[in-house]
Enzyme design. Sequence first.
Site, PDB file in Angstrom:
ATOM      1  N   SER A 102     -18.436  53.899  -1.604  1.00 38.83           N
ATOM      2  CA  SER A 102     -19.450  54.161  -0.518  1.00 38.83           C
ATOM      3  C   SER A 102     -20.464  53.269  -0.237  1.00 38.83           C
ATOM      4  O   SER A 102     -21.179  53.567   0.736  1.00 38.83           O
ATOM      5  CB  SER A 102     -20.062  55.531  -1.007  1.00 38.83           C
ATOM      6  OG  SER A 102     -18.938  56.657  -0.761  1.00 38.83           O
ATOM      7  N   LYS A 130     -20.614  52.727   3.650  1.00 37.90           N
ATOM      8  CA  LYS A 130     -21.381  53.372   4.587  1.00 37.90           C
ATOM      9  C   LYS A 130     -22.495  52.731   5.178  1.00 37.90           C
ATOM     10  O   LYS A 130     -23.066  52.841   6.233  1.00 37.90           O
ATOM     11  CB  LYS A 130     -21.830  54.793   3.978  1.00 37.90           C
ATOM     12  CG  LYS A 130     -20.720  55.728   3.666  1.00 37.90           C
ATOM     13  CD  LYS A 130     -21.194  57.047   2.927  1.00 37.90           C
ATOM     14  CE  LYS A 130     -19.944  58.174   2.926  1.00 37.90           C
ATOM     15  NZ  LYS A 130     -19.101  57.572   1.537  1.00 37.90           N
ATOM     16  N   SER A 151     -23.988  61.018   0.635  1.00 36.54           N
ATOM     17  CA  SER A 151     -22.857  60.129   0.845  1.00 36.54           C
ATOM     18  C   SER A 151     -21.559  61.305   1.422  1.00 36.54           C
ATOM     19  O   SER A 151     -20.457  60.867   1.210  1.00 36.54           O
ATOM     20  CB  SER A 151     -22.433  59.761  -0.286  1.00 36.54           C
ATOM     21  OG  SER A 151     -21.685  58.568  -0.212  1.00 36.54           O
ATOM     22  N   LYS A 199     -27.732  52.427  -1.313  1.00 30.71           N
ATOM     23  CA  LYS A 199     -26.421  53.051  -0.950  1.00 30.71           C
ATOM     24  C   LYS A 199     -25.858  52.842  -2.544  1.00 30.71           C
ATOM     25  O   LYS A 199     -25.410  51.992  -2.917  1.00 30.71           O
ATOM     26  CB  LYS A 199     -25.706  52.839   0.034  1.00 30.71           C
ATOM     27  CG  LYS A 199     -24.445  53.597   0.245  1.00 30.71           C
ATOM     28  CD  LYS A 199     -24.814  54.737   0.778  1.00 30.71           C
ATOM     29  CE  LYS A 199     -23.876  56.259   0.700  1.00 30.71           C
ATOM     30  NZ  LYS A 199     -23.981  56.575  -0.829  1.00 30.71           N
TER      31      LYS A 199
END
Length: 441
Positions: free
Chosen positions: A64, A67, A128, A253
């Site tokens: 993730s 992202k 997320s 993140k």
Amino acid sequence: MKKWMAQWLLIPMLLISGIVGIPQAAQAETDPLNLTVDAAIMIDAETGKILYSKNAEQPLAIASMTKMMTEYLLFEAIEEGRITWDQQYSVTDYTYRLSQNRALSNVPLRQDGTYSIRELYEAMAIYSANAATVAIAETIAGTEDNFVTLMNEKAEELGLEGYNFVNSSGLNNEDLMGMHPASTGASDENVMPAKAVATLSFALLRDYPEVLEVASIPRKTFREGTDDATDMPNWNFMLPGLVYEYEGVDGLKTGTTELAGHSFASTATRGDMRLITVVMKAVDAQGVGSYKARFDATRALLDYGFAQFTKQEIVAPGQTIEGAETLAVDKGKEDEVAIAPKEGISMVIKSNEKDLYTPVFTPTEEMLEAEVESGQVVGKVKLEKTEGEDLGYILDKEAGVDVVTTAAVERASWISLVFQGIGAFFTGLWGNVTEFVGGLF
């Protein structure tokens, strides 16, 4: 006899022991932290100066952390007016079905529901949420497949290397229930080296620092006050009030899949210094991956960065560079012009290494032609380390400061140029004569 043989057998054993010991000693020098991760990197967020690196060029799954690229393209689309924060998204079959899988990180979307881009973004950045991410991708590019093309194009534009984006969320394509982008494989997953993840983080903070306004929220409720209310704790447990809280952390993140393990791109500030760190596939001392392992590795990096490095001024504003105080001028009223760095040069370096850095000037051209304006860029000055290893910058273009002229030089009149030409002719002629005469003896 046995004693003699034992002594001779001991010699190769000692040699082997010495050889085996050399890489360990070398590793201790290059990796002072001995992080139990597949890769890691730490950079200064202002300049991109690399402060620590371990296997940072090896492409690995990023989960993730993907992202952040979706966020970059979202902020860009907002900035360019192609979409708005209040714009409504109508749920597709793809995003509806994906959102119902709560085993993945998701906020459930209603099949006939509409959602603002802002609330989808908050779900993506804080929790997320994967289906919310796909929804943003569809809004920007029509389909996730088209969005993946934009992701790879933007990666090239930003100077990333070793990347391959196959979806917008960072999940393995196997988790997308057969609805993965048609141009990608059924079991593909996004990959990048730690250096590229740091470069993406650097670009996101440089171009859209407002990303931290949401990335720093420890917890929020999706659709608060409705039947669909969903608690969204931030997976970044180093934020204030969370279990692995660390002073100054406000982003960025996390990422977790079976292939990527436990990974994290963080950023934190202390005083006037902001650091970016990336750890990939972190494990504990027993080799087991966990949330704690990635936050422990990040903590070790940040502790090292804030304790060992400081921002120091190497070249003061207005200071000239020794050996590069002037540049030659052709066809001007003066033969040279004064030059100096456009601004002072500061660098985040180890606290005791300031004297190891020296400014080096590289001119755009060796001689300028009049007319020369004041403030004209004539080259760059970079800091070079005279001793020991220098890890450089994540982007070479980020290194150095423009050097400019500090005065103007008018073009000489035509009569002056005529006399300059005559003088140059006779100077050259005299030089040829003396060389010829000298050659006789």
